[in-house]
Design a protein around this motif. Structure first.
Motif, PDB file in Angstrom:
ATOM      1  N   LEU A  15      -3.614   8.745  -2.922  1.00 44.69           N
ATOM      2  CA  LEU A  15      -2.429   8.559  -2.080  1.00 44.69           C
ATOM      3  C   LEU A  15      -2.850   8.392  -0.629  1.00 44.69           C
ATOM      4  O   LEU A  15      -2.383   7.487   0.074  1.00 44.69           O
ATOM      5  N   VAL A  16      -3.747   9.239  -0.163  1.00 47.28           N
ATOM      6  CA  VAL A  16      -4.215   9.188   1.222  1.00 47.28           C
ATOM      7  C   VAL A  16      -4.880   7.849   1.517  1.00 47.28           C
ATOM      8  O   VAL A  16      -4.652   7.244   2.580  1.00 47.28           O
ATOM      9  N   GLU A  17      -5.697   7.366   0.599  1.00 44.34           N
ATOM     10  CA  GLU A  17      -6.373   6.081   0.808  1.00 44.34           C
ATOM     11  C   GLU A  17      -5.366   4.958   1.024  1.00 44.34           C
ATOM     12  O   GLU A  17      -5.489   4.162   1.957  1.00 44.34           O
ATOM     13  N   HIS A  18      -4.356   4.890   0.170  1.00 38.71           N
ATOM     14  CA  HIS A  18      -3.343   3.837   0.292  1.00 38.71           C
ATOM     15  C   HIS A  18      -2.463   4.060   1.519  1.00 38.71           C
ATOM     16  O   HIS A  18      -2.067   3.091   2.184  1.00 38.71           O
ATOM     17  N   ALA A  19      -2.148   5.301   1.819  1.00 43.62           N
ATOM     18  CA  ALA A  19      -1.323   5.586   2.994  1.00 43.62           C
ATOM     19  C   ALA A  19      -2.043   5.170   4.274  1.00 43.62           C
ATOM     20  O   ALA A  19      -1.420   4.666   5.215  1.00 43.62           O
ATOM     21  N   LYS A  20      -3.353   5.369   4.329  1.00 40.26           N
ATOM     22  CA  LYS A  20      -4.120   4.942   5.507  1.00 40.26           C
ATOM     23  C   LYS A  20      -4.093   3.430   5.664  1.00 40.26           C
ATOM     24  O   LYS A  20      -3.936   2.910   6.781  1.00 40.26           O
ATOM     25  N   LEU A  21      -4.251   2.713   4.557  1.00 40.32           N
ATOM     26  CA  LEU A  21      -4.187   1.256   4.612  1.00 40.32           C
ATOM     27  C   LEU A  21      -2.783   0.791   5.015  1.00 40.32           C
ATOM     28  O   LEU A  21      -2.634  -0.136   5.824  1.00 40.32           O
ATOM     29  N   ALA A  22      -1.776   1.449   4.469  1.00 39.46           N
ATOM     30  CA  ALA A  22      -0.400   1.123   4.840  1.00 39.46           C
ATOM     31  C   ALA A  22      -0.172   1.397   6.325  1.00 39.46           C
ATOM     32  O   ALA A  22       0.497   0.610   7.008  1.00 39.46           O
ATOM     33  N   MET A  23      -0.753   2.469   6.832  1.00 39.52           N
ATOM     34  CA  MET A  23      -0.609   2.821   8.252  1.00 39.52           C
ATOM     35  C   MET A  23      -1.207   1.725   9.138  1.00 39.52           C
ATOM     36  O   MET A  23      -0.591   1.312  10.124  1.00 39.52           O
ATOM     37  N   GLU A  24      -2.395   1.250   8.787  1.00 39.54           N
ATOM     38  CA  GLU A  24      -3.032   0.187   9.574  1.00 39.54           C
ATOM     39  C   GLU A  24      -2.139  -1.044   9.667  1.00 39.54           C
ATOM     40  O   GLU A  24      -1.933  -1.601  10.747  1.00 39.54           O
ATOM     41  N   HIS A  25      -1.596  -1.458   8.544  1.00 38.48           N
ATOM     42  CA  HIS A  25      -0.746  -2.645   8.523  1.00 38.48           C
ATOM     43  C   HIS A  25       0.592  -2.390   9.211  1.00 38.48           C
ATOM     44  O   HIS A  25       1.129  -3.275   9.885  1.00 38.48           O
ATOM     45  N   THR A  26       1.124  -1.188   9.066  1.00 40.90           N
ATOM     46  CA  THR A  26       2.386  -0.849   9.720  1.00 40.90           C
ATOM     47  C   THR A  26       2.232  -0.889  11.234  1.00 40.90           C
ATOM     48  O   THR A  26       3.082  -1.438  11.943  1.00 40.90           O
ATOM     49  N   LEU A  27       1.150  -0.333  11.734  1.00 41.84           N
ATOM     50  CA  LEU A  27       0.919  -0.346  13.177  1.00 41.84           C
ATOM     51  C   LEU A  27       0.704  -1.764  13.699  1.00 41.84           C
ATOM     52  O   LEU A  27       1.185  -2.114  14.783  1.00 41.84           O
ATOM     53  N   ALA A  58       0.354  16.746  -3.037  1.00 46.20           N
ATOM     54  CA  ALA A  58       0.751  15.416  -3.499  1.00 46.20           C
ATOM     55  C   ALA A  58       2.265  15.249  -3.541  1.00 46.20           C
ATOM     56  O   ALA A  58       2.781  14.178  -3.197  1.00 46.20           O
ATOM     57  N   ASP A  59       2.999  16.293  -3.925  1.00 48.02           N
ATOM     58  CA  ASP A  59       4.456  16.174  -4.035  1.00 48.02           C
ATOM     59  C   ASP A  59       5.112  15.939  -2.681  1.00 48.02           C
ATOM     60  O   ASP A  59       5.960  15.055  -2.540  1.00 48.02           O
ATOM     61  N   VAL A  60       4.718  16.692  -1.672  1.00 45.60           N
ATOM     62  CA  VAL A  60       5.288  16.527  -0.333  1.00 45.60           C
ATOM     63  C   VAL A  60       4.835  15.199   0.262  1.00 45.60           C
ATOM     64  O   VAL A  60       5.627  14.478   0.885  1.00 45.60           O
ATOM     65  N   ALA A  61       3.566  14.861   0.065  1.00 44.31           N
ATOM     66  CA  ALA A  61       3.038  13.598   0.575  1.00 44.31           C
ATOM     67  C   ALA A  61       3.776  12.416  -0.045  1.00 44.31           C
ATOM     68  O   ALA A  61       4.069  11.430   0.642  1.00 44.31           O
ATOM     69  N   THR A  62       4.102  12.523  -1.314  1.00 41.11           N
ATOM     70  CA  THR A  62       4.828  11.456  -2.004  1.00 41.11           C
ATOM     71  C   THR A  62       6.209  11.261  -1.387  1.00 41.11           C
ATOM     72  O   THR A  62       6.659  10.120  -1.197  1.00 41.11           O
ATOM     73  N   THR A  63       6.872  12.346  -1.067  1.00 39.52           N
ATOM     74  CA  THR A  63       8.197  12.266  -0.432  1.00 39.52           C
ATOM     75  C   THR A  63       8.113  11.493   0.882  1.00 39.52           C
ATOM     76  O   THR A  63       8.960  10.637   1.170  1.00 39.52           O
ATOM     77  N   HIS A  64       7.090  11.771   1.677  1.00 35.34           N
ATOM     78  CA  HIS A  64       6.923  11.062   2.952  1.00 35.34           C
ATOM     79  C   HIS A  64       6.550   9.595   2.718  1.00 35.34           C
ATOM     80  O   HIS A  64       7.023   8.716   3.450  1.00 35.34           O
ATOM     81  N   ALA A  65       5.750   9.326   1.714  1.00 34.94           N
ATOM     82  CA  ALA A  65       5.391   7.943   1.400  1.00 34.94           C
ATOM     83  C   ALA A  65       6.626   7.160   0.953  1.00 34.94           C
ATOM     84  O   ALA A  65       6.794   5.989   1.316  1.00 34.94           O
ATOM     85  N   HIS A  93       0.816  -1.212   0.000  1.00 37.81           N
ATOM     86  CA  HIS A  93       0.000   0.000   0.000  1.00 37.81           C
ATOM     87  C   HIS A  93       0.855   1.270   0.000  1.00 37.81           C
ATOM     88  O   HIS A  93       0.480   2.264  -0.623  1.00 37.81           O
ATOM     89  N   ALA A  94       1.986   1.234   0.668  1.00 41.07           N
ATOM     90  CA  ALA A  94       2.869   2.401   0.657  1.00 41.07           C
ATOM     91  C   ALA A  94       3.409   2.645  -0.754  1.00 41.07           C
ATOM     92  O   ALA A  94       3.487   3.789  -1.207  1.00 41.07           O
ATOM     93  N   GLU A 102       2.548  11.770   8.059  1.00 41.97           N
ATOM     94  CA  GLU A 102       2.897  13.007   7.334  1.00 41.97           C
ATOM     95  C   GLU A 102       2.344  12.953   5.905  1.00 41.97           C
ATOM     96  O   GLU A 102       1.835  13.956   5.394  1.00 41.97           O
ATOM     97  N   ALA A 103       2.459  11.795   5.271  1.00 43.01           N
ATOM     98  CA  ALA A 103       1.927  11.648   3.911  1.00 43.01           C
ATOM     99  C   ALA A 103       0.418  11.869   3.900  1.00 43.01           C
ATOM    100  O   ALA A 103      -0.116  12.555   3.022  1.00 43.01           O
ATOM    101  N   ILE A 104      -0.266  11.328   4.890  1.00 49.44           N
ATOM    102  CA  ILE A 104      -1.718  11.504   4.992  1.00 49.44           C
ATOM    103  C   ILE A 104      -2.067  12.975   5.216  1.00 49.44           C
ATOM    104  O   ILE A 104      -2.949  13.525   4.549  1.00 49.44           O
ATOM    105  N   ASP A 105      -1.358  13.596   6.142  1.00 54.09           N
ATOM    106  CA  ASP A 105      -1.624  15.005   6.454  1.00 54.09           C
ATOM    107  C   ASP A 105      -1.431  15.898   5.225  1.00 54.09           C
ATOM    108  O   ASP A 105      -2.279  16.734   4.915  1.00 54.09           O
ATOM    109  N   HIS A 106      -0.308  15.713   4.528  1.00 56.00           N
ATOM    110  CA  HIS A 106      -0.048  16.540   3.341  1.00 56.00           C
ATOM    111  C   HIS A 106      -0.968  16.166   2.188  1.00 56.00           C
ATOM    112  O   HIS A 106      -1.383  17.042   1.418  1.00 56.00           O
TER     113      HIS A 106
END
Length: 111
Positions: free
Chosen positions: A47-59, A92-99, A31-32, A82-86
Motif C-alpha cells: 500500500l505504501v509503495e503505491h501511495a508514494k507513487l500516487a503522491m508523486e503524480h498527485t503533486l 493497513a485498515d486505517v491507511a486504506t481508509t485514507h487511500a 496507483h491510489a 496519511e495513508a503512507i504514515d499509517h
C-alpha cells in the motif's frame, strides 16, 4: 500577425498544461486504487509503495491545476500522506481508509 501567434502560443501552453495535469491525475488514480486493493488485502508495505507513487503524480498534477481540481488534488495529497504514515506503522485498515479518500478526491479533481 504577432498577436495571433502570441494567442496561439498561449492557447497551446494552456492546453499542454491541462493535458499534463490529466496524465498525472490518471496515473495518481491508478496507483491510489492499487494502494486501496493492497490495503484491503492487509498488505501495508505494498500500500505504501503505491501511495508514494500516487503522491508523486498527485503533486505533479497539482502544480499545474487551478481552482477546484487543485483543491481536490491538494486534499488527495494530504490523504495519501496519511495513508503512507499509517501504512508505515502497519495499520493497513486505517491507511486504506485514507487511500480511499484520496481516490475520491483525485476522481473529483479530474472531472
Amino acid at each position: 500577425m504577432k498577436k495571433l501567434a502570441l494567442a496561439c502560443a498561449g492557447l497551446l501552453l494552456f492546453l499542454s498544461t491541462t493535458v499534463f495535469a490529466e496524465e498525472h491525475a490518471e496515473a495518481a488514480l491508478k496507483h491510489a486504487n492499487a494502494a486501496v486493493v493492497q490495503g484491503k488485502a492487509g498488505k501495508a508495505e505494498a500500500l505504501v509503495e503505491h501511495a508514494k507513487l500516487a503522491m508523486e503524480h498527485t503533486l505533479a498534477a497539482s502544480k499545474v491545476a487551478k481552482g477546484t481540481p487543485k483543491t481536490h488534488l491538494d486534499a488527495a495529497a494530504k490523504e495519501l500522506q496519511e495513508a503512507i504514515d499509517h501504512g508505515n506503522l502497519d495499520h493497513a485498515d486505517v491507511a486504506t481508509t485514507h487511500a480511499e479518500a484520496a481516490v475520491e478526491h483525485i476522481t473529483a479533481g479530474n472531472k
